[in-house]
Design an enzyme around this catalytic site. Structure first.
Site, mmCIF file in Angstrom:
data_model
loop_
_atom_site.group_PDB
_atom_site.id
_atom_site.type_symbol
_atom_site.label_atom_id
_atom_site.label_comp_id
_atom_site.label_asym_id
_atom_site.label_seq_id
_atom_site.Cartn_x
_atom_site.Cartn_y
_atom_site.Cartn_z
ATOM 1 N N LYS A 190 44.537 42.039 39.924
ATOM 2 C CA LYS A 190 43.910 42.713 38.780
ATOM 3 C C LYS A 190 44.665 43.980 38.366
ATOM 4 O O LYS A 190 45.522 44.469 39.086
ATOM 5 C CB LYS A 190 42.441 43.017 39.078
ATOM 6 C CG LYS A 190 41.641 41.788 39.529
ATOM 7 C CD LYS A 190 41.524 40.698 38.452
ATOM 8 C CE LYS A 190 41.161 39.337 39.002
ATOM 9 N NZ LYS A 190 39.742 39.052 39.137
HETATM 10 C C1 LIG Z 1 38.725 38.023 39.654
HETATM 11 C C2 LIG Z 1 37.514 37.770 38.820
HETATM 12 C C3 LIG Z 1 36.213 37.917 39.332
HETATM 13 C C4 LIG Z 1 35.898 38.107 40.788
HETATM 14 O O1 LIG Z 1 36.511 39.127 41.416
HETATM 15 P P1 LIG Z 1 36.867 39.078 42.982
HETATM 16 O O2 LIG Z 1 37.236 40.495 43.259
HETATM 17 O O3 LIG Z 1 38.005 38.131 43.143
HETATM 18 O O4 LIG Z 1 35.661 38.652 43.725
HETATM 19 C C5 LIG Z 1 35.144 37.776 38.456
HETATM 20 N N1 LIG Z 1 35.335 37.487 37.171
HETATM 21 C C6 LIG Z 1 36.563 37.298 36.645
HETATM 22 C C7 LIG Z 1 36.689 37.002 35.190
HETATM 23 C C8 LIG Z 1 37.692 37.413 37.460
HETATM 24 O O5 LIG Z 1 38.908 37.221 36.938
#
Ligand SMILES: *Cc1c(COP(=O)(O)O)cnc(C)c1O
Length: 414
Positions: A190
């Site tokens: 992210k």
């Molecule tokens: C990555 C992601 C999540 C979940 O996040 P994690 O930290 O991997 O649990 C939720 N929604 C979207 C759109 C994502 O890309």
């Protein structure tokens, strides 16, 4: 083809090592251990991120999935409630809803922004609907004017899944601050990351308090100073929680990364604007964003391929060709959630509470033609590529040109 070293992700900043060493020797590796005489990194990050987003509260959590589930539960979602979820997203957007025993109702997307379509969302509302979630997907901000109006009209909380959109702004305000709550992921891919992490932001004191309880086993951070050696988490027990605390190491890295976010966002946006122009001239349609967007955050760069090229080759074929040309992965979008191997509630015994619930959570019962069309027409690549120098971005445009020309030449359509 000229191969180059494309930027890596994540990229540690200057403060990361010092912060980590500081935690290591602090005697306190998580907020759920005793106070050691100075503010936790976790609370420092919470304040810094709330300040960055312009909200009153931020509750950090262990993952984005946990943050989304906590946000939903803090907004009143529970067993058997329906929650609207956009049909094109990472599986967690739907599995977090299942995680609170609610029912994800998959809704189609806008063909230009790939985000929740407000008209389709309204059509999906039933007396059992308890919340609307929206994902600001890839590089877009969803139509928050329409979605906040829809939520208000039906008296439903809007929960923004901001896992792709750290730093994005709409009408000069941070995403995540428009809904009753915003949930962020700080997982390793992210835009703001510490490996695994998350956060809930909100202006609502009640939602913030419930979120705190939910993420630390029914405890809340004591607003009053505590003595060294005492617990800073107070056992309120007002609502039962689970342990989804963010460790001090993770918070220490997030504070380092937050310093870098705006600069990286601006650099990606500049390169993306250049690429938008070049790919549009080649007949592609870069992903759009809602008109109220004042700053885009590019988690993935995405563009729709020209229709005549797609009659000759699949998006998967073009993506593989581009990957070979460029030396970094170019892929399709997520698979629509009504046909995604990662969203299979039947494989978990915990959801087999009754036959009615199992049939309501069956993803295959939804029809998502726009999600399917986007999946079959759009190629995308990850954000760190947009941190490359400008001439590298020009190489991406020329690779698209070569690949599209080769298809057009082979089919006589160029
Ligand atoms: C990555 C992601 C999540 C979940 O996040 P994690 O930290 O991997 O649990 C939720 N929604 C979207 C759109 C994502 O890309």
């Amino acid at each position: 083809m000229s191969y180059r070293e494309w930027p890596d992700w994540p990229q540690p900043g200057e403060r990361a090592l010092d912060n980590l060493a500081d935690v290591l020797t602090s005697g306190r590796w998580t907020i759920s251990c005793a106070y050691r005489g100075r503010r936790s990194y976790e609370q420092r990050f919470a304040d810094a991120f709330a300040g960055y987003c312009g909200t009153r509260y931020c509750v950090p959590a262990a993952t984005g999935t946990a943050s989304l589930a906590i946000a939903l539960e803090a907004c009143g979602v529970g067993a058997h409630d329906e929650v609207l979820v956009p049909g094109l997203s990472w599986v967690a957007s739907a599995s977090a809803v299942l995680g609170v025993n609610a029912v994800p109702v998959l809704v189609d997307i806008d063909p230009a922004t790939y985000c929740l379509d407000p008209a389709a969302a309204e059509a999906a509302i039933t007396p059992r609907t308890r919340a609307i979630t929206v994902v600001h997907a890839y590089s877009a901000v969803a139509d928050l004017d329409a979605l906040t109006a829809l939520a208000e009209k039906h008296d439903l909380p809007l929960v923004e899944d901001c896992a792709h959109s750290h730093g994005a702004r709409y009408r000069d305000r941070s995403v995540g601050s428009f809904g009753r709550a915003g949930a962020f992921s700080m997982q390793g891919s992210k835009l703001l990351t510490c490996g695994e992490g998350g956060a809930v932001i909100t202006d609502d004191a009640e939602v913030a308090s419930l979120a705190q309880h939910l993420r630390s086993d029914g405890r809340v951070v004591n607003p009053e100073p505590v003595a060294v050696g005492e617990m800073e988490l107070v056992e309120s027990g007002r609502i039962m929680g689970s342990n989804n605390c963010l460790s001090e190491f993770h918070a220490a890295v997030l504070l380092d990364q937050l310093d870098l976010l705006d600069g990286q966002r601006a650099r990606r946006a500049e390169n993306a604007a250049h690429l938008d122009e070049r790919l549009t001239a080649l007949g592609c349609l870069p992903q759009g964003t809602a008109p109220g967007t004042s700053a885009r955050a590019h988690y993935r760069y995405a563009a729709r391929l020209p229709a005549e090229v797609l009659t000759a080759r699949t998006a998967a074929g073009i993506a593989a060709h581009l990957t070979a040309e460029l030396g970094f992965p170019v892929v399709q979008t997520h698979r629509p959630l009504n046909d995604n191997p990662l969203l299979r509630p039947r494989t978990r015994r915990r959801f087999a509470t009754d036959a009615d619930y199992l049939s309501r959570v069956d993803p295959a019962r939804f029809d998502l033609p726009v999600c399917q069309d986007v999946h079959e027409s759009v190629v995308s690549f990850s954000h760190e590529i947009l941190l490359a120098p400008e001439e590298a971005v020009e190489e991406i445009a020329t690779a698209f040109e070569r690949v599209l020309t080769s298809v057009r030449t082979a089919t006589g359509s160029g």
